[in-house]
Design a protein around this motif. Sequence first.
Motif, short mmCIF file in Angstrom:
data_model
loop_
_atom_site.label_atom_id
_atom_site.label_comp_id
_atom_site.label_asym_id
_atom_site.label_seq_id
_atom_site.Cartn_x
_atom_site.Cartn_y
_atom_site.Cartn_z
N ASP A 1 -71.23 -13.34 38.68
CA ASP A 1 -72.02 -12.64 37.88
C ASP A 1 -72.80 -13.78 37.24
OD1 ASP A 1 -72.51 -11.23 40.42
OD2 ASP A 1 -72.22 -9.44 39.26
N ARG A 2 -72.35 -13.86 36.34
CA ARG A 2 -72.41 -14.16 34.72
C ARG A 2 -73.33 -15.42 35.31
NH1 ARG A 2 -68.54 -11.60 32.10
NH2 ARG A 2 -67.71 -13.40 31.82
N TRP A 3 -72.37 -16.55 36.20
CA TRP A 3 -72.26 -17.59 36.07
C TRP A 3 -73.87 -17.73 36.87
CZ3 TRP A 3 -72.37 -20.07 40.74
CH2 TRP A 3 -72.34 -20.93 41.33
N ALA A 4 -74.18 -16.77 37.76
CA ALA A 4 -74.64 -17.40 38.91
C ALA A 4 -76.34 -16.47 38.81
CB ALA A 4 -74.19 -16.51 40.67
N LYS A 5 -76.62 -15.56 38.33
CA LYS A 5 -77.95 -14.41 37.98
C LYS A 5 -78.67 -15.05 36.55
CE LYS A 5 -76.62 -11.62 41.85
NZ LYS A 5 -76.95 -10.16 42.33
N THR A 6 -79.34 -14.05 36.56
CA THR A 6 -79.39 -14.80 35.18
C THR A 6 -79.73 -13.10 34.18
OG1 THR A 6 -82.33 -13.20 36.19
CG2 THR A 6 -82.17 -15.23 36.49
N ASP A 7 -79.78 -13.39 33.20
CA ASP A 7 -79.44 -12.03 32.30
C ASP A 7 -79.54 -10.65 32.60
OD1 ASP A 7 -78.86 -14.26 30.76
OD2 ASP A 7 -80.46 -14.14 29.04
N ASP A 8 -80.51 -10.26 33.39
CA ASP A 8 -81.01 -9.07 33.41
C ASP A 8 -79.55 -8.88 35.50
OD1 ASP A 8 -82.16 -10.90 35.42
OD2 ASP A 8 -84.15 -9.91 35.14
N LEU A 9 -78.90 -9.99 35.62
CA LEU A 9 -78.59 -9.82 36.99
C LEU A 9 -79.93 -9.58 38.68
CD1 LEU A 9 -75.71 -7.98 36.14
CD2 LEU A 9 -76.03 -10.36 36.35
N GLN A 10 -81.09 -9.68 38.11
CA GLN A 10 -82.40 -9.50 39.62
C GLN A 10 -82.07 -10.36 40.12
OE1 GLN A 10 -82.95 -6.60 39.67
NE2 GLN A 10 -81.78 -5.91 38.54
N ASP A 11 -82.43 -11.81 39.50
CA ASP A 11 -82.84 -13.27 40.17
C ASP A 11 -81.32 -14.43 40.30
OD1 ASP A 11 -83.99 -14.81 41.63
OD2 ASP A 11 -85.22 -15.03 40.35
N TRP A 12 -81.67 -15.59 41.03
CA TRP A 12 -81.10 -16.46 40.64
C TRP A 12 -81.64 -17.32 39.64
CZ3 TRP A 12 -76.30 -15.55 43.12
CH2 TRP A 12 -76.42 -14.63 44.62
N LYS A 13 -80.26 -18.21 39.26
CA LYS A 13 -80.00 -19.30 38.18
C LYS A 13 -81.09 -20.31 38.21
CE LYS A 13 -77.17 -17.92 34.37
NZ LYS A 13 -75.57 -18.23 33.89
N ASP A 14 -81.18 -21.26 38.08
CA ASP A 14 -81.82 -22.77 38.28
C ASP A 14 -81.30 -23.49 39.16
OD1 ASP A 14 -84.54 -24.44 38.54
OD2 ASP A 14 -82.32 -25.74 38.07
N LEU A 15 -80.91 -24.17 40.70
CA LEU A 15 -80.02 -24.47 41.45
C LEU A 15 -80.04 -25.99 40.68
CD1 LEU A 15 -78.53 -25.54 43.87
CD2 LEU A 15 -80.73 -26.84 44.55
N ARG A 16 -80.18 -26.42 39.44
CA ARG A 16 -79.36 -27.60 38.64
C ARG A 16 -78.89 -26.99 37.08
NH1 ARG A 16 -85.53 -30.20 36.94
NH2 ARG A 16 -85.28 -27.68 36.79
N THR A 17 -78.95 -25.79 37.33
CA THR A 17 -78.28 -25.22 36.71
C THR A 17 -76.80 -24.93 37.48
OG1 THR A 17 -80.32 -24.54 34.86
CG2 THR A 17 -77.50 -23.17 34.27
N LEU A 18 -76.83 -24.48 37.92
CA LEU A 18 -75.43 -24.15 38.66
C LEU A 18 -74.94 -24.73 39.70
CD1 LEU A 18 -77.15 -21.05 41.66
CD2 LEU A 18 -75.90 -20.54 39.16
N LEU A 19 -75.67 -26.61 39.53
CA LEU A 19 -74.31 -27.91 39.96
C LEU A 19 -74.25 -27.89 38.87
CD1 LEU A 19 -77.29 -29.18 42.78
CD2 LEU A 19 -75.22 -28.13 43.37
N GLY A 20 -74.57 -27.93 38.83
CA GLY A 20 -74.15 -29.32 36.95
C GLY A 20 -73.26 -27.44 36.29
N THR A 21 -72.74 -26.59 35.89
CA THR A 21 -71.88 -25.77 35.15
C THR A 21 -71.12 -25.43 36.83
OG1 THR A 21 -72.98 -23.94 35.78
CG2 THR A 21 -73.19 -25.04 33.25
N MET A 22 -71.68 -25.97 38.26
CA MET A 22 -70.02 -25.02 38.81
C MET A 22 -68.89 -25.30 38.73
SD MET A 22 -71.39 -25.97 43.16
CE MET A 22 -69.99 -26.77 43.61
N HIS A 23 -68.07 -26.47 38.36
CA HIS A 23 -66.74 -26.54 37.77
C HIS A 23 -66.62 -25.56 36.99
CE1 HIS A 23 -69.05 -28.46 34.50
NE2 HIS A 23 -67.69 -28.47 33.97
#
Length: 282
Positions: free
Chosen positions: A193-215
């Motif tokens: 949840d911390r990796w995929a969502k914003t701090d309030d856990l209400q929305d998804w993070k930016d796609l570029r951020t997720l792809l760059g930190t997926m490892h």
Amino acid sequence: GDKADDGEDVNMYVVAGVQPADVTVQRCKAAFPLKGSFHFRFQVVVDGDSVWMDCNDSEKVPFVGGTVVMKVLRLPAGKVSRPAGGEPAAPAQARQGAPQPSPPRQPAAYSSAGATSPSVAQRGQPQPAQFSSVPEPVKAPELDREALVRERLRKKQEAMDEADRLHKERIGKETKDKKDKAEAAGRLREELDRWAKTDDLQDWKDLRTLLGTMHNVMWPNNEWQPLSLSDLMMSSSAVKVGYRKAILYCHPDKHNDAPPEQRYRAERIFEAINCAWKKRDG
């Protein structure tokens, strides 16, 4: 028999005391040296083709190349030969009156062409043929029907037992997988949840951020190559390529047989990347 067509098992006997042109079917049957009931067929040539024909007793026998060729079939006990279009033919000895004594057997001259040689018939000298013996029919073994029924029921029961075993095994595996996956979700839900969502856990993070930190959230011993966050920030084509690679690598169908933790991580990463992509396009 049918072997005569191949030139095998051909025998010859003589119809004595008559000119070849006067030989009838009845005389051929009367002179036949074996006892019993038989059915006679004679070879004729029609339009250049050789065929077998049933003849009445009073008909003259047909000649093929100066030779009378016939097939003789032994009939079962109590059966008599029935000529084409006529009544059953009487046994040869009954038509002649008194029984005909059989002359001594001598080795016969075999001919692949037929059963009676006209040159021998013209000489009028009896030369009986030696016929091969007919083998006794082989009696089929009697079947034990009760044993067959028991064997069929045994195989049916074995198949049912095997199907029941596989069903129970599948149900047990599914139950264990659900339990293991639930335990993995309890341990990993907060991290993902911390990796995929914003701090309030209400929305998804930016796609570029997720792809760059997926490892950082991949399962142990994976072969995923980390993507450059700077490339993702500067190039939309790099984002599109990274998205496709991530979707293919983490697709849940590719991890059905993996350990529970790997299956849970793959499902969560796949879900986050997909939702972020839709958010970006929207």
